[in-house]
Write a protein that holds these residues in place. Structure first.
Motif, short mmCIF file in Angstrom:
data_model
loop_
_atom_site.label_atom_id
_atom_site.label_comp_id
_atom_site.label_asym_id
_atom_site.label_seq_id
_atom_site.Cartn_x
_atom_site.Cartn_y
_atom_site.Cartn_z
N ASP A 12 0.96 -1.02 -0.26
CA ASP A 12 -0.34 -0.04 0.37
C ASP A 12 1.18 0.85 0.06
N GLY A 45 -4.93 -3.41 -2.63
CA GLY A 45 -6.39 -3.30 -2.89
C GLY A 45 -6.87 -2.17 -1.82
N LEU A 46 -6.33 -1.24 -2.68
CA LEU A 46 -7.14 -0.28 -2.26
C LEU A 46 -6.81 1.00 -3.83
N VAL A 47 -7.09 1.46 -4.16
CA VAL A 47 -6.97 2.87 -4.66
C VAL A 47 -7.56 4.46 -4.55
N ASP A 48 -7.04 5.06 -4.14
CA ASP A 48 -7.88 6.74 -3.77
C ASP A 48 -7.87 7.57 -5.03
N ALA A 77 -13.30 -5.39 -6.70
CA ALA A 77 -13.28 -4.51 -5.23
C ALA A 77 -13.00 -2.95 -5.46
N VAL A 78 -11.55 -3.25 -5.76
CA VAL A 78 -11.15 -2.22 -6.17
C VAL A 78 -11.47 -1.06 -7.38
N THR A 81 -14.91 0.58 -6.80
CA THR A 81 -15.00 1.17 -5.13
C THR A 81 -14.27 2.87 -6.40
N GLU A 84 -18.06 4.58 -7.73
CA GLU A 84 -18.68 5.06 -6.72
C GLU A 84 -17.48 6.13 -6.54
N LEU A 85 -16.76 6.41 -6.39
CA LEU A 85 -15.81 7.34 -5.69
C LEU A 85 -15.86 7.97 -6.92
N ARG B 29 -5.67 3.30 7.87
CA ARG B 29 -6.16 2.10 6.88
C ARG B 29 -6.48 0.94 7.45
N LEU B 43 -15.96 -8.30 1.25
CA LEU B 43 -14.12 -7.61 0.33
C LEU B 43 -14.34 -6.50 -0.08
N LEU B 44 -15.70 -6.02 -0.66
CA LEU B 44 -16.70 -5.44 -0.82
C LEU B 44 -16.70 -3.42 -0.43
N THR B 47 -13.00 -2.82 0.73
CA THR B 47 -13.33 -1.58 0.48
C THR B 47 -13.44 -1.04 0.38
N LYS B 48 -14.84 -0.36 -0.08
CA LYS B 48 -15.08 0.80 0.29
C LYS B 48 -15.73 1.29 1.09
N THR B 51 -11.38 2.86 1.42
CA THR B 51 -10.93 4.16 0.66
C THR B 51 -11.91 5.45 1.27
N SER B 54 -9.99 6.51 3.58
CA SER B 54 -8.30 7.25 3.26
C SER B 54 -8.23 8.79 2.47
N ARG B 119 -20.75 8.46 -1.02
CA ARG B 119 -21.50 7.10 -2.01
C ARG B 119 -21.26 5.77 -1.30
N LEU B 120 -19.46 6.16 -1.11
CA LEU B 120 -18.92 4.90 -0.49
C LEU B 120 -19.28 4.28 1.04
#
Lengths: 124, 145
Positions: A12, A45-48, A77-78, A81, A84-85, B29, B43-44, B47-48, B51, B54, B119-120
């Motif tokens: 990460d 696991g995460l892309v912001d 899942a990434v 997300t 939606e972001l 995180r 998992l989804l 992740t939301k 994020t 973060s 939204r997350l």
């Protein structure tokens, strides 16, 4: 790998690390004359929005350096997300995995390479 | 406890993390992930939530230079969830309605991106006073969409 750079992100990234990746990668593109950059994020696991911006920046800078960027291996899942972001990664090509990413790069660079005759690496 | 949403809310665990530097983003995180995994979030969902956390903690560092994040496992109507409260003593937000509009300071900039973050998560509330600071509370329920 010929004239492609493959970057695998295993951890990460926090901000400074991500910015270092940006500058290191652009320097590598220039030093190695790479025509394509593959960024494997299958372990991420995460892309912001910050990471998204880094990926966009790398793609834009690479293009200016005459190289194409493909982001590969994004976890489902990434991807959900990110949408939606509200991040579209508009300037970045994506592919399911490294093999598909290579195919995409070959396809995109194929005609370009013949026209320009500037393909230095070992082609397929 | 509060009576929002029809039932009482109970806090099952509580933890506070001080945010002062960018490495704290990774610590937060990881802690959020631990809690989400502990209550059996998908998992989804994880992740939301991570994020969203973060994004909010970055805002906190960028606009207020840091702050405090309270992490809680909460229970309401027999459903567990993770509640995160981001409290800072920064400049505050002058126009919350504007900040909550899609397209306001998002995209390429390191902007607030609050509508996307909202939204997350399943619940999102914001309080802010200019010159005093901002507090944002979010909840993601175990089975939340």
């Amino acid at each position: 790998m010929g004239s492609f750079l493959l970057v695998t992100i295993q951890v990460d990234l926090y901000d400074r690390l991500a910015l270092n990746l940006e500058t290191d990668l652009i320097r590598m593109v220039s030093e190695t004359d790479a025509r394509g950059v593959l960024i494997d994020i299958s372990a991420v696991g995460l892309v912001d929005s910050f990471m998204g911006r880094i990926l966009n920046n790398i793609a834009t800078m690479s293009r200016i350096m005459d190289a194409e960027t493909v982001v590969v291996g994004m976890q489902p899942a990434v991807a959900i997300t990110l949408v939606e972001l509200g991040l579209t990664l508009a300037g970045v090509h994506t592919a399911l995995n490294v093999e598909r990413g290579m195919e995409l790069l070959h396809k995109r660079l194929g005609s370009d390479v013949r026209e320009g005759g500037r393909f230095y690496g070992n082609s397929e | 406890m509060s009576g929002k949403g029809g039932g009482f809310m109970v806090t099952l665990s509580k933890d506070i993390i001080e945010i002062t530097r960018e490495q704290d983003v990774v610590t937060l995180r990881n802690r959020v992930k631990e809690l989400a995994v502990k209550i059996g979030m998908s998992l989804l969902g994880q992740t939301k939530l991570i994020t969203a956390a973060s994004e909010l903690v970055r805002n906190m560092l960028r606009y207020a230079g840091g702050g405090k994040v309270t992490l809680e496992v909460v229970l309401r109507d027999k459903v567990t969830g993770v509640q995160l409260t981001f409290a800072d003593e920064g400049p505050g937000i002058a126009d919350i309605r504007l900040a909550m509009q899609d397209g306001y300071s998002t995209g390429k900039s390191l902007g607030l991106g609050l509508p996307g973050t909202k939204r997350l998560v399943n619940e999102f509330s914001i309080q802010s006073e200019v010159g005093k600071g901002t507090t944002i509370t979010v909840i993601r329920w175990k089975n939340g969409l």
